[in-house]
Motif scaffolding. Structure first.
Motif, PDB file in Angstrom:
ATOM      1  N   TYR A  57      -3.712-101.716 -48.872  1.00  0.00           N
ATOM      2  CA  TYR A  57      -3.499-103.158 -49.068  1.00  0.00           C
ATOM      3  C   TYR A  57      -4.779-103.998 -49.074  1.00  0.00           C
ATOM      4  O   TYR A  57      -4.712-105.216 -49.168  1.00  0.00           O
ATOM      5  CB  TYR A  57      -2.565-103.703 -47.974  1.00  0.00           C
ATOM      6  CG  TYR A  57      -1.167-103.144 -48.091  1.00  0.00           C
ATOM      7  CD1 TYR A  57      -0.285-103.601 -49.084  1.00  0.00           C
ATOM      8  CD2 TYR A  57      -0.729-102.149 -47.230  1.00  0.00           C
ATOM      9  CE1 TYR A  57       0.990-103.087 -49.199  1.00  0.00           C
ATOM     10  CE2 TYR A  57       0.556-101.630 -47.339  1.00  0.00           C
ATOM     11  CZ  TYR A  57       1.412-102.105 -48.327  1.00  0.00           C
ATOM     12  OH  TYR A  57       2.671-101.605 -48.440  1.00  0.00           O
ATOM     13  N   GLY A  58      -5.917-103.349 -48.911  1.00  0.00           N
ATOM     14  CA  GLY A  58      -7.159-104.119 -48.793  1.00  0.00           C
ATOM     15  C   GLY A  58      -7.402-104.478 -47.333  1.00  0.00           C
ATOM     16  O   GLY A  58      -6.489-104.381 -46.494  1.00  0.00           O
ATOM     17  N   GLU A  59      -8.642-104.934 -47.075  1.00  0.00           N
ATOM     18  CA  GLU A  59      -9.091-105.218 -45.704  1.00  0.00           C
ATOM     19  C   GLU A  59      -8.072-106.076 -44.934  1.00  0.00           C
ATOM     20  O   GLU A  59      -7.871-107.251 -45.246  1.00  0.00           O
ATOM     21  CB  GLU A  59     -10.425-105.967 -45.838  1.00  0.00           C
ATOM     22  CG  GLU A  59     -11.362-105.795 -44.671  1.00  0.00           C
ATOM     23  CD  GLU A  59     -11.639-104.344 -44.305  1.00  0.00           C
ATOM     24  OE1 GLU A  59     -11.662-103.466 -45.208  1.00  0.00           O
ATOM     25  OE2 GLU A  59     -11.804-104.079 -43.100  1.00  0.00           O
ATOM     26  N   THR A  60      -7.444-105.485 -43.939  1.00  0.00           N
ATOM     27  CA  THR A  60      -6.465-106.222 -43.134  1.00  0.00           C
ATOM     28  C   THR A  60      -6.813-106.111 -41.651  1.00  0.00           C
ATOM     29  O   THR A  60      -6.847-107.101 -40.932  1.00  0.00           O
ATOM     30  CB  THR A  60      -5.052-105.636 -43.351  1.00  0.00           C
ATOM     31  OG1 THR A  60      -4.808-105.546 -44.758  1.00  0.00           O
ATOM     32  CG2 THR A  60      -3.979-106.490 -42.683  1.00  0.00           C
ATOM     33  N   PHE A  61      -7.046-104.881 -41.212  1.00  0.00           N
ATOM     34  CA  PHE A  61      -7.290-104.637 -39.789  1.00  0.00           C
ATOM     35  C   PHE A  61      -8.754-104.363 -39.519  1.00  0.00           C
ATOM     36  O   PHE A  61      -9.403-103.639 -40.281  1.00  0.00           O
ATOM     37  CB  PHE A  61      -6.494-103.405 -39.326  1.00  0.00           C
ATOM     38  CG  PHE A  61      -5.009-103.576 -39.381  1.00  0.00           C
ATOM     39  CD1 PHE A  61      -4.379-104.597 -38.673  1.00  0.00           C
ATOM     40  CD2 PHE A  61      -4.225-102.698 -40.128  1.00  0.00           C
ATOM     41  CE1 PHE A  61      -2.997-104.733 -38.710  1.00  0.00           C
ATOM     42  CE2 PHE A  61      -2.843-102.825 -40.168  1.00  0.00           C
ATOM     43  CZ  PHE A  61      -2.228-103.849 -39.459  1.00  0.00           C
ATOM     44  N   ARG A  62      -9.244-104.910 -38.412  1.00  0.00           N
ATOM     45  CA  ARG A  62     -10.582-104.530 -37.942  1.00  0.00           C
ATOM     46  C   ARG A  62     -10.475-103.146 -37.291  1.00  0.00           C
ATOM     47  O   ARG A  62      -9.502-102.854 -36.603  1.00  0.00           O
ATOM     48  CB  ARG A  62     -11.051-105.554 -36.918  1.00  0.00           C
ATOM     49  CG  ARG A  62     -12.461-105.299 -36.442  1.00  0.00           C
ATOM     50  CD  ARG A  62     -12.992-106.464 -35.652  1.00  0.00           C
ATOM     51  NE  ARG A  62     -13.013-107.688 -36.440  1.00  0.00           N
ATOM     52  CZ  ARG A  62     -13.266-108.891 -35.939  1.00  0.00           C
ATOM     53  NH1 ARG A  62     -13.498-109.034 -34.652  1.00  0.00           N
ATOM     54  NH2 ARG A  62     -13.267-109.960 -36.702  1.00  0.00           N
ATOM     55  N   LEU A  63     -11.492-102.299 -37.491  1.00  0.00           N
ATOM     56  CA  LEU A  63     -11.439-100.956 -36.901  1.00  0.00           C
ATOM     57  C   LEU A  63     -12.010-100.985 -35.477  1.00  0.00           C
ATOM     58  O   LEU A  63     -13.171-101.319 -35.279  1.00  0.00           O
ATOM     59  CB  LEU A  63     -12.239 -99.953 -37.740  1.00  0.00           C
ATOM     60  CG  LEU A  63     -11.743 -99.721 -39.167  1.00  0.00           C
ATOM     61  CD1 LEU A  63     -12.543 -98.588 -39.816  1.00  0.00           C
ATOM     62  CD2 LEU A  63     -10.256 -99.404 -39.206  1.00  0.00           C
ATOM     63  N   PRO A  64     -11.175-100.638 -34.493  1.00  0.00           N
ATOM     64  CA  PRO A  64     -11.618-100.693 -33.101  1.00  0.00           C
ATOM     65  C   PRO A  64     -12.393 -99.428 -32.706  1.00  0.00           C
ATOM     66  O   PRO A  64     -12.197 -98.376 -33.308  1.00  0.00           O
ATOM     67  CB  PRO A  64     -10.299-100.730 -32.338  1.00  0.00           C
ATOM     68  CG  PRO A  64      -9.360 -99.940 -33.207  1.00  0.00           C
ATOM     69  CD  PRO A  64      -9.779-100.176 -34.630  1.00  0.00           C
ATOM     70  N   GLU A  65     -13.238 -99.578 -31.705  1.00  0.00           N
ATOM     71  CA  GLU A  65     -13.962 -98.411 -31.192  1.00  0.00           C
ATOM     72  C   GLU A  65     -13.557 -98.142 -29.752  1.00  0.00           C
ATOM     73  O   GLU A  65     -13.543 -99.067 -28.939  1.00  0.00           O
ATOM     74  CB  GLU A  65     -15.465 -98.714 -31.144  1.00  0.00           C
ATOM     75  CG  GLU A  65     -16.206 -98.387 -32.402  1.00  0.00           C
ATOM     76  CD  GLU A  65     -17.648 -98.844 -32.291  1.00  0.00           C
ATOM     77  OE1 GLU A  65     -18.282 -98.576 -31.263  1.00  0.00           O
ATOM     78  OE2 GLU A  65     -18.093 -99.501 -33.236  1.00  0.00           O
ATOM     79  N   PRO A  66     -13.270 -96.870 -29.429  1.00  0.00           N
ATOM     80  CA  PRO A  66     -13.012 -96.556 -28.021  1.00  0.00           C
ATOM     81  C   PRO A  66     -14.324 -96.597 -27.245  1.00  0.00           C
ATOM     82  O   PRO A  66     -15.360 -96.210 -27.777  1.00  0.00           O
ATOM     83  CB  PRO A  66     -12.473 -95.117 -28.070  1.00  0.00           C
ATOM     84  CG  PRO A  66     -12.982 -94.536 -29.341  1.00  0.00           C
ATOM     85  CD  PRO A  66     -13.204 -95.679 -30.297  1.00  0.00           C
ATOM     86  N   VAL A  67     -14.274 -97.089 -26.017  1.00  0.00           N
ATOM     87  CA  VAL A  67     -15.467 -97.084 -25.164  1.00  0.00           C
ATOM     88  C   VAL A  67     -15.093 -96.420 -23.851  1.00  0.00           C
ATOM     89  O   VAL A  67     -14.121 -96.826 -23.207  1.00  0.00           O
ATOM     90  CB  VAL A  67     -15.933 -98.531 -24.855  1.00  0.00           C
ATOM     91  CG1 VAL A  67     -17.203 -98.503 -24.006  1.00  0.00           C
ATOM     92  CG2 VAL A  67     -16.164 -99.312 -26.129  1.00  0.00           C
ATOM     93  N   MET A  68     -15.862 -95.389 -23.500  1.00  0.00           N
ATOM     94  CA  MET A  68     -15.557 -94.669 -22.263  1.00  0.00           C
ATOM     95  C   MET A  68     -16.771 -94.628 -21.347  1.00  0.00           C
ATOM     96  O   MET A  68     -17.892 -94.533 -21.830  1.00  0.00           O
ATOM     97  CB  MET A  68     -15.140 -93.239 -22.574  1.00  0.00           C
ATOM     98  CG  MET A  68     -13.688 -93.159 -22.962  1.00  0.00           C
ATOM     99  SD  MET A  68     -13.406 -91.663 -23.841  1.00  0.00           S
ATOM    100  CE  MET A  68     -14.658 -91.765 -25.042  1.00  0.00           C
ATOM    101  N   PRO A  69     -16.523 -94.676 -20.041  1.00  0.00           N
ATOM    102  CA  PRO A  69     -17.677 -94.599 -19.136  1.00  0.00           C
ATOM    103  C   PRO A  69     -18.317 -93.210 -19.190  1.00  0.00           C
ATOM    104  O   PRO A  69     -17.606 -92.219 -19.419  1.00  0.00           O
ATOM    105  CB  PRO A  69     -17.066 -94.855 -17.753  1.00  0.00           C
ATOM    106  CG  PRO A  69     -15.616 -94.540 -17.880  1.00  0.00           C
ATOM    107  CD  PRO A  69     -15.244 -94.785 -19.314  1.00  0.00           C
ATOM    108  N   ASP A  70     -19.651 -93.135 -18.991  1.00  0.00           N
ATOM    109  CA  ASP A  70     -20.320 -91.828 -18.966  1.00  0.00           C
ATOM    110  C   ASP A  70     -19.830 -90.995 -17.791  1.00  0.00           C
ATOM    111  O   ASP A  70     -19.696 -89.783 -17.886  1.00  0.00           O
ATOM    112  CB  ASP A  70     -21.843 -92.007 -18.810  1.00  0.00           C
ATOM    113  CG  ASP A  70     -22.435 -92.700 -20.027  1.00  0.00           C
ATOM    114  OD1 ASP A  70     -21.814 -92.612 -21.103  1.00  0.00           O
ATOM    115  OD2 ASP A  70     -23.496 -93.344 -19.886  1.00  0.00           O
TER     116      ASP A  70
END
Ligand code: TYM
Length: 327
Positions: free
Chosen positions: A167-180
């Motif tokens: 559908y074309g750009e709709t959602f922002r792509l999220p990034e997982p962030v984990m503690p070291d």
């Protein structure tokens, strides 16, 4: 513009130090840097059977704990998932763009459904689509989670990318962030499995609201090994896990910790760790007690939180429906 952080927690079982060390304390620590939304995911909770009264009690308890650990309603928004209808509605739409095969790969589903066989709900299978909806409704940049949720956030990216490619750009792509360190705190009674809310065995987890004597008993009984040396050694999961918990509660570095316990025994480590955890949780427990004297205030913070996020969720949902041809 600050980057958006979104994360969630289920109001089931008892919140334990794994949730705290792997996720909650990082939410608190980065509050100033980001625009934060934290969601108490009661719709996820009902993927396994819940008693209605208890679910309501637990939902408020988790809210109280979030504020008690230091989530500041002036800096972060906390709300209850079922109070913002867009979550369920977007989850349905995302279902229709998610191949069964992607869901079948999810390790958490495989683990959770293992003992239930024929009783497993479709909701449990579909859990990651609802989680994707949670994240995608808020143009999320970062999703701070423990290691067990990483696969779900990656699936969220896959679903978003698939939708965007159609559908074309709709959602922002999220990034997982984990503690070291601390992304996977292990069970005290069995350090080969992660500490989990759904394990009901007495000595499995230290819960954030455990009284001091319970904390002491659980830590003193924690499973270790028959060796002696106190070292950060991944091959000795029991002692490694206790040392990581010690490290995270004290903020000391590994070399200092090993030096401190040089020549000492496991009992010494456990005794000291128990006191460190009792002290570490003390202030949080007092704040929690204080907050729970006024449950109506907690409820009003949650209602305000839902009102604050609803417009964003509705805007994103409306854009999605428009693209798909709904409504
Ligand atoms: P939940 O409620 O199981 O756990 C809340 C957070 O705690 C982390 N965690 C751990 N971290 C380290 N060691 C452990 N033993 C440990 N156990 C749990 C989890 O990784 C999580 O970050 N599906 C999610 C809730 C959710 C969500 C979301 C999260 C629903 N929608 C959207 C992020 C974004 C869950 O069940 O978390």
């Amino acid at each position: 513009m600050k980057k958006r952080v979104f994360s969630g927690i289920q109001p089931t079982g008892n919140i334990h130090i794994g949730n705290y060390l792997g996720a909650m304390r990082h939410w608190v620590a980065s509050q100033d840097k980001f625009d934060n939304i934290f969601c108490i995911v009661d719709l996820h909770a009902i993927t396994i059977p819940q008693e209605a009264g208890n679910l309501r009690v637990k939902t408020r308890e988790v809210a109280g704990l979030l504020f008690a650990v230091g989530i500041d309603p002036g800096k972060s928004t906390v709300f209850v998932q079922s109070q913002v209808e867009a979550h369920a509605e977007l989850a349905w739409i995302l279902n229709c763009f998610t191949p069964m095969g992607w869901m079948q790969r999810m390790t958490q589903f495989k683990e959770k459904s293992k003992d239930q066989k024929g009783q497993v709900s479709v909701g449990l299978f579909d859990y990651p689509a609802l989680m994707a909806a949670d994240i995608l409704l808020y143009d999320t940049d970062y999703v701070p989670v423990g290691e067990d949720q990483k696969q779900h956030v990656e699936l969220t990216r896959d679903i978003a990318q698939r939708f965007n490619s159609i559908y074309g750009e709709t959602f922002r792509l999220p990034e997982p962030v984990m503690p070291d360190i601390g992304a996977r705190i292990m069970g005290l009674d069995d350090p080969t499995i992660k500490m989990s809310k759904s394990e009901e065995r007495q000595g499995h987890a230290v819960n954030l609201l455990d009284p001091p004597d319970d904390i002491r008993t659980k830590i003193m009984r924690a499973t270790t090994d028959s060796l002696r040396e106190i070292r950060f050694d991944l091959k000795r999961p029991g002692i490694y896990n206790l040392l990581v918990i010690y490290e995270l509660f004290t903020g000391r570095n590994r070399a200092d910790i090993e030096a401190r316990f040089e020549g000492k025994g496991y009992v010494d480590l456990k005794r000291e760790l128990a006191e460190v955890v009792v002290e570490g949780l003390g202030p949080l427990q007092s704040r929690y007690k204080e907050l729970m004297r006024d449950p109506a205030h907690i409820d009003s913070l949650l209602t305000d939180g839902a009102a604050r996020v609803r417009p964003t969720a509705e805007r994103v949902l409306a854009a999605v429906k428009d693209k798909v041809g709904l409504g």
